[in-house]
Design an enzyme around this catalytic site. Structure first.
Site, PDB file in Angstrom:
ATOM      1  N   GLY A  77       0.813  -1.213   0.000  1.00 10.62           N
ATOM      2  CA  GLY A  77       0.000   0.000   0.000  1.00 10.62           C
ATOM      3  C   GLY A  77       0.843   1.258   0.000  1.00 10.62           C
ATOM      4  O   GLY A  77       1.969   1.284   0.487  1.00 10.62           O
ATOM      5  N   ARG A 141       1.104  -5.830  -4.912  1.00  7.85           N
ATOM      6  CA  ARG A 141       1.204  -6.720  -3.753  1.00  7.85           C
ATOM      7  C   ARG A 141       1.663  -8.139  -4.101  1.00  7.85           C
ATOM      8  O   ARG A 141       1.461  -9.062  -3.315  1.00  7.85           O
ATOM      9  CB  ARG A 141      -0.145  -6.771  -3.027  1.00  7.85           C
ATOM     10  CG  ARG A 141      -0.562  -5.424  -2.437  1.00  7.85           C
ATOM     11  CD  ARG A 141      -1.841  -5.528  -1.615  1.00  7.85           C
ATOM     12  NE  ARG A 141      -2.235  -4.252  -1.058  1.00  7.85           N
ATOM     13  CZ  ARG A 141      -1.786  -3.741   0.081  1.00  7.85           C
ATOM     14  NH1 ARG A 141      -0.891  -4.419   0.800  1.00  7.85           N
ATOM     15  NH2 ARG A 141      -2.214  -2.575   0.520  1.00  7.85           N
ATOM     16  N   ASP A 172       5.749  -7.481   5.390  1.00 12.17           N
ATOM     17  CA  ASP A 172       5.737  -8.612   4.455  1.00 12.17           C
ATOM     18  C   ASP A 172       6.677  -8.378   3.281  1.00 12.17           C
ATOM     19  O   ASP A 172       7.387  -9.287   2.838  1.00 12.17           O
ATOM     20  CB  ASP A 172       4.318  -8.870   3.949  1.00 12.17           C
ATOM     21  CG  ASP A 172       3.432  -9.512   5.015  1.00 12.17           C
ATOM     22  OD1 ASP A 172       3.900 -10.450   5.671  1.00 12.17           O
ATOM     23  OD2 ASP A 172       2.285  -9.064   5.185  1.00 12.17           O
ATOM     24  N   LYS A 198       8.378   0.923   5.208  1.00 15.06           N
ATOM     25  CA  LYS A 198       7.227   1.727   4.808  1.00 15.06           C
ATOM     26  C   LYS A 198       5.947   1.112   5.349  1.00 15.06           C
ATOM     27  O   LYS A 198       5.732  -0.084   5.220  1.00 15.06           O
ATOM     28  CB  LYS A 198       7.168   1.795   3.282  1.00 15.06           C
ATOM     29  CG  LYS A 198       5.964   2.476   2.682  1.00 15.06           C
ATOM     30  CD  LYS A 198       4.767   1.645   2.253  1.00 15.06           C
ATOM     31  CE  LYS A 198       4.907   0.227   1.957  1.00 15.06           C
ATOM     32  NZ  LYS A 198       3.610  -0.463   1.706  1.00 15.06           N
ATOM     33  N   THR A 199       5.105   1.876   5.997  1.00 14.43           N
ATOM     34  CA  THR A 199       3.710   1.542   6.241  1.00 14.43           C
ATOM     35  C   THR A 199       3.089   2.636   7.081  1.00 14.43           C
ATOM     36  O   THR A 199       3.663   3.042   8.096  1.00 14.43           O
ATOM     37  CB  THR A 199       3.488   0.186   6.947  1.00 14.43           C
ATOM     38  OG1 THR A 199       2.109   0.049   7.292  1.00 14.43           O
ATOM     39  CG2 THR A 199       4.316   0.046   8.207  1.00 14.43           C
ATOM     40  N   ASP A 201       0.592   2.178   8.816  1.00 16.75           N
ATOM     41  CA  ASP A 201       0.023   1.537   9.999  1.00 16.75           C
ATOM     42  C   ASP A 201       0.881   1.703  11.246  1.00 16.75           C
ATOM     43  O   ASP A 201       0.389   1.546  12.361  1.00 16.75           O
ATOM     44  CB  ASP A 201      -0.180   0.037   9.748  1.00 16.75           C
ATOM     45  CG  ASP A 201      -1.274  -0.243   8.732  1.00 16.75           C
ATOM     46  OD1 ASP A 201      -1.880   0.729   8.241  1.00 16.75           O
ATOM     47  OD2 ASP A 201      -1.513  -1.419   8.420  1.00 16.75           O
TER      48      ASP A 201
END
Length: 546
Positions: A77, A141, A172, A198-199, A201
């Protein structure tokens, strides 16, 4: 490409670098590392890249660097700042040797396998400096996990004479980077693989990674929207707003937005799990706050709900775990059944306790839990309307209390899901600087011959000059977890620490925020002005480093 006035001016921003990355750089190695858990198994799976030392960068002597071609992939994402990682990588490899070239693989790891790529030139990179999104090369992805994929990737890497590959992604994606680095090292292919954290979240962090890029910008973007809703809520005084926030495996986003905006309720999934709360416990908690505020003439409020909450309710978490294994083992025969047959199939194959839990869930939620998993074997929690589920159940509870004379107010709701709104925002000054430094660090890891490392930048609550850059072996972050019915090495996710300062700060104030109207309106991200307005980090990061 067309640009707004803000984008045109913003493109001129010069990201600030740590002192150690401003000139000639040397890599200083520390002590050998071990994986966070399952050391012997992880070591056996990664014999060539296990136990490598942490690396830190310091000012060094001028060195000649041979020309090298580098590949880059954006994976998973989107997160604000990805373009600045690529800008930092591009600028640094060109500074080290102007003959160096950068190739981007299109639409994520799948572009490596399908041999779809473009060369990133100075003309192209100028259009993307300090911009949001991943549209310079796109993202995807596709999981890199089979020997066939590795060999297909190797074909195009060899054709383009690429000697190093940078994978920008979450836990992941960086696990895939570790697997790829090990494979190419084991086969003597001479390809370095470097990861970048990177994220939005916020769950890719540990002792070495202080924050994942994009978290700062995304939470500030969401907090602006929540603050706007709070102001409207306090103005109209007639709605309860239920806001679901992105963050499938941890509540960092919801918690940070709560610290910024002071909503009446913020559910923290990790606390729900620790307390062994049921869905009804959560409903009773929210309904109690609604009733208490109504008793004081306040029939309005704001509730924040993390996207992944449903998985953290212990009984539902156990159900999901068994469903994951069931669908991984019998997915082919299951997916061809109609909806009614699928439900019967699940109830027949689940254990008694989990079958009972499945039957008690509202039909649409049960259906959403039994849908096809994402490429990593996870429930697609973004499709589960947890905000509407909770508000419906709270409304039912309040109707019962009204009949019993325990509730005399009104309960009208509005629903919001903030996810995509924050993933591609123009990066904050913090993310612009942080990402540029991460890209520069990735280039230096390549220049120093490293593979299987993740670029890191630390001491990020200090002025940028004092940030510390380096690299950490990805294998040091691995543990074994069950994915698609099998134990696999993955990077351990960082959940909200209930003993940590951010949660404890929220816990100290939540009863006051629940009873009173203490809303804070953060407003939009500021790009120009005094540092105390423009360069601040998240409250989470500030509290964690006090």
């Amino acid at each position: 490409m067309e640009k707004s006035i803000l984008e045109k001016i913003r493109s001129e921003y010069k990201p600030k670098l740590p002192q150690a990355l401003k000139g000639n750089v040397k890599a200083v190695e520390g002590e050998p590392t071990n994986s966070v858990r399952d050391q012997q198994i992880i070591k056996s799976l990664f014999p060539n890249t296990y136990g490598m030392p942490i690396v830190r960068f310091e000012p060094g002597e001028e060195t000649t660097h041979h020309a090298i071609n580098v590949g880059v992939i954006l994976s998973g994402g989107q997160a604000p700042g990805g373009h600045n990682v690529i800008s930092g990588l591009f600028d640094e490899i060109k500074r080290l040797n102007p003959e160096n070239r950068l190739f981007g693989f299109l639409l994520g790891p799948g572009g490596l396998v399908s041999h779809e790529y473009m060369e990133i030139t100075s003309e192209i990179i100028e259009d993307y400096r300090n911009t949001g999104g991943f549209d310079i090369i796109g993202s995807g992805r596709t999981k890199l996990e089979t020997e066939e994929q590795f060999e297909k990737g190797l074909q195009i890497l060899n054709k383009l004479d690429i000697k190093a590959l940078v994978i920008i992604g979450g836990d992941d994606s960086n696990t895939n980077a570790a697997v790829l680095a090990e494979y190419y090292k084991d086969h003597g292919d001479g390809i370095q693989v470097i990861g970048v954290p990177k994220t939005i979240d916020g769950d890719l962090k540990n002792d070495q990674i202080e924050t994942s890029f994009g978290f700062d910008t995304a939470t500030k973007t969401y907090s602006e929207l929540i603050g706007n809703i709070e102001r409207d809520c306090a103005s109209a005084q007639k709605y309860w707003h239920f806001v679901k926030l992105m963050g499938r495996s941890a509540s960092h986003i919801a918690l940070e937005c709560a610290l910024q905006c002071h909503p009446n309720v913020c559910i923290v999934s990790e606390e729900v799990q620790a307390n062994d709360d049921s869905l009804n416990d959560i409903v009773d908690y929210i309904a109690g706050i609604v009733a208490n505020r109504a008793a004081h003439g306040m029939n309005y409020g704001v509730v924040l709900i993390p996207e992944g909450l449903i998985e953290f309710i212990p009984a539902i978490g156990r159900l999901i775990s068994e469903l994951n294994d069931l669908l991984a083992e019998h997915g082919d025969e299951y997916k061809h059944l109609d909806k009614a047959e699928q439900r019967r199939y699940i109830l027949e194959h689940l254990s008694k306790d989990n079958a009972n839990t499945f039957e008690t869930l509202p039909y649409d939620v049960a259906r959403q839990l039994s849908l096809e998993r994402d490429p990593h074997g996870n429930v697609q929690v973004s499709s589960i309307e947890t905000d509407k589920l909770l508000s419906r159940m709270v409304a039912a509870k309040l109707r019962l209390w009204k009949e019993e004379g325990k509730f005399k107010g009104h309960f009208h709701t509005q629903h919001h899901f903030f996810g995509y709104e924050g993933r591609c925002a123009i990066p904050s000054n913090f993310d612009a600087d942080y990402c540029y430094a991460l890209g520069t660090s990735a280039a230096q890891l390549i220049a120093n011959g490293k593979t299987g490392y993740m670029a890191v930048v630390k001491n990020t609550t200090a002025p940028t000059d004092e940030w510390r850059a380096g690299g950490v072996p990805i294998t040091s972050m691995l543990n074994l977890e069950r994915r698609n019915g099998q134990l696999k090495p993955v990077i351990k996710k960082a959940l909200v620490d209930l003993n940590g300062r951010p949660f404890q700060e929220y816990k100290r104030h939540r009863d006051e925020w629940a009873a009173m109207t203490c809303f804070v309106y953060p407003g939009p991200i500021q790009y120009f002005g005094p540092a105390e307005v423009c360069d601040t980090t998240t409250i989470t990061l500030q509290l964690e480093h006090q």
